[in-house]
Design an enzyme around this catalytic site. Sequence first.
Site, PDB file in Angstrom:
ATOM      1  N   LYS A 120       0.811  -1.220   0.000  1.00 27.66           N
ATOM      2  CA  LYS A 120       0.000   0.000   0.000  1.00 27.66           C
ATOM      3  C   LYS A 120       0.840   1.265   0.000  1.00 27.66           C
ATOM      4  O   LYS A 120       0.361   2.333  -0.359  1.00 27.66           O
ATOM      5  CB  LYS A 120      -0.968  -0.039   1.168  1.00 27.66           C
ATOM      6  CG  LYS A 120      -2.014  -1.122   0.974  1.00 27.66           C
ATOM      7  CD  LYS A 120      -3.085  -1.096   2.030  1.00 27.66           C
ATOM      8  CE  LYS A 120      -4.184  -2.104   1.715  1.00 27.66           C
ATOM      9  NZ  LYS A 120      -3.720  -3.500   1.843  1.00 27.66           N
TER      10      LYS A 120
HETATM   11  C1  LIG Z   1      -4.336  -4.509   1.264  1.00 27.68           C
HETATM   12  C2  LIG Z   1      -3.562  -5.743   1.083  1.00 27.68           C
HETATM   13  C3  LIG Z   1      -3.958  -6.708   0.154  1.00 27.68           C
HETATM   14  C4  LIG Z   1      -5.227  -6.570  -0.677  1.00 27.68           C
HETATM   15  O1  LIG Z   1      -5.190  -5.458  -1.533  1.00 27.68           O
HETATM   16  P1  LIG Z   1      -6.511  -4.946  -2.238  1.00 27.68           P
HETATM   17  O2  LIG Z   1      -6.202  -3.580  -2.752  1.00 27.68           O
HETATM   18  O3  LIG Z   1      -7.560  -4.951  -1.213  1.00 27.68           O
HETATM   19  O4  LIG Z   1      -6.780  -5.854  -3.341  1.00 27.68           O
HETATM   20  C5  LIG Z   1      -3.181  -7.837   0.013  1.00 27.68           C
HETATM   21  N1  LIG Z   1      -2.071  -8.018   0.766  1.00 27.68           N
HETATM   22  C6  LIG Z   1      -1.663  -7.115   1.656  1.00 27.68           C
HETATM   23  C7  LIG Z   1      -0.443  -7.386   2.461  1.00 27.68           C
HETATM   24  C8  LIG Z   1      -2.384  -5.938   1.836  1.00 27.68           C
HETATM   25  O5  LIG Z   1      -1.969  -5.040   2.726  1.00 27.68           O
END
Ligand SMILES: *Cc1c(COP(=O)(O)O)cnc(C)c1O
Length: 505
Positions: A120
């Site tokens: 993120k």
């Molecule tokens: C947020 C997250 C996801 C999922 O991402 P999306 O944008 O909801 O598809 C997968 N793995 C990790 C470690 C995350 O922080």
Amino acid sequence: MATYHSTRAREHAAGAREAVRRGLAPDGGLFVSDELGSKKLDVATLADKSYTDLAREVMGLLLPDYTAEEIAACVDEAYGGTFAADEVTPVRELGSGLGASGDTPSYVLELFHGPTSAFKDVALQMLPRLMARTGDAASAEGERIMIVTATSGDTGKAALAGFADAPGCAITVFYPEGKVSRVQELQMSTQEGANVAVCGVRGNFDDAQSAVKRIFADTALAERLRASGTVLSSANSINVGRLVPQVVYYFAAYAQLLRAGAVEAGDEVEFCVPTGNFGDILAGYYAREMGLPVARLLVASDKNNVLFDFLETGTYNRLRPFYTTTSPSMDILVSSNLERMLYYLSGGDCELVAALMASLAEDGSYTVPADMLARIRAVFGGSWADEDEVAAAIRDCWERFGYVIDPHTACGYHVLSELPAAKGVRARVLLSTASPYKFPRAVASALDLEVPKDDFACMETLAAATGTTPPAQLAELADKPVRHTDVAEIDELGRYVEQAAARLA
Ligand SMILES: *Cc1c(COP(=O)(O)O)cnc(C)c1O
């Protein structure tokens, strides 16, 4: 310039800046642009381009009312020196022999080298820079943005890291108390910055997310906040300012495969994406629409396999048991960004999307028409892993390839081992969304190591057994002072935001 509008109605048009500033369209829909795919990148030239070159190009196309200079400045601030890898998102070769992948080689796209060790960061280092350039007129009047976010674990910290002390902004983060890992909780509760509020919520992520959506829909609250100079906005992955930066790493991955000689320009690849809110994988769809040769996008879920069932049956049903797993960032029953996919794969049918979303809100489920499901399945495949399969995947990846993955990435690894590659695919790329050191207990346990009660002791065990090194920003958390201890009931979150806005102003 009105390039964006709501998924639920064309009337709610907005320029890219306004879409970034508001987050959600006024009718509760998500901002989409009908220009997606009208301009493509030239795949033949990708090999010569760096991450920042690609970021300028992709973001320039998707956010046309920012100037090239503004985009360039945002890209430099977000990626010039904040990631502990020259490629920003490096690709590592695993090799062939991964279960059903057979001879098709697999690669890992490491998205976790940013300041909070989860993917993120790629988007949340960018969003505050985009947001800071939205409000010239408004901020001249002293208007302040309050970011409100519900997190299943990783968004919260990445948003805090992005927005801490960002000009003109404050941020409130809600996380489900006791349902994130110890490391994740400490990452948030130790956050510094004069403009941040962090609060545990008694409920699960979907409860918190729904409460935050109600806050955004509360016109009386908005009125009171505006009177004191605050407007609410979202840092959740529904904001186009988060989605757009994620499109870049699909191109960057392909560019690295070209440079490594793993593919030739035009060769098709598959991406397998551990996903919850459907943001990460939707960015892959955008890349495909913008000319990247992607055969299929594989959705990887954990035991909360609502997306898998949807792809199998065409019915999305959120009325089902919620499981708390070792991959908390994917423990999601309402996958918000799916709405954008429904928009595009219904051929831009706002009325249909609005009806489906109304059905989801009222009855807890919706079913898409058969022809639409066929179009969706032509692009998206996928599967899911239960907890035993996640642990087995972590173990298999270590034993077979000498590579340590976290439980989210392990869901994707499992899917690649289960589903054969589509015909003609030259390479399969697994998106790795978090450092294994964010979830040291689950990983150590999967590797049959001794699992100390303390997460930080466990990091050391993991490091010693695998010869890898914990990211510095995680290892040093143990010694940081806790600055946030608030906890609230689910129906108190609106009031909490109001108080935080007053306190942080
Ligand atoms: C947020 C997250 C996801 C999922 O991402 P999306 O944008 O909801 O598809 C997968 N793995 C990790 C470690 C995350 O922080």
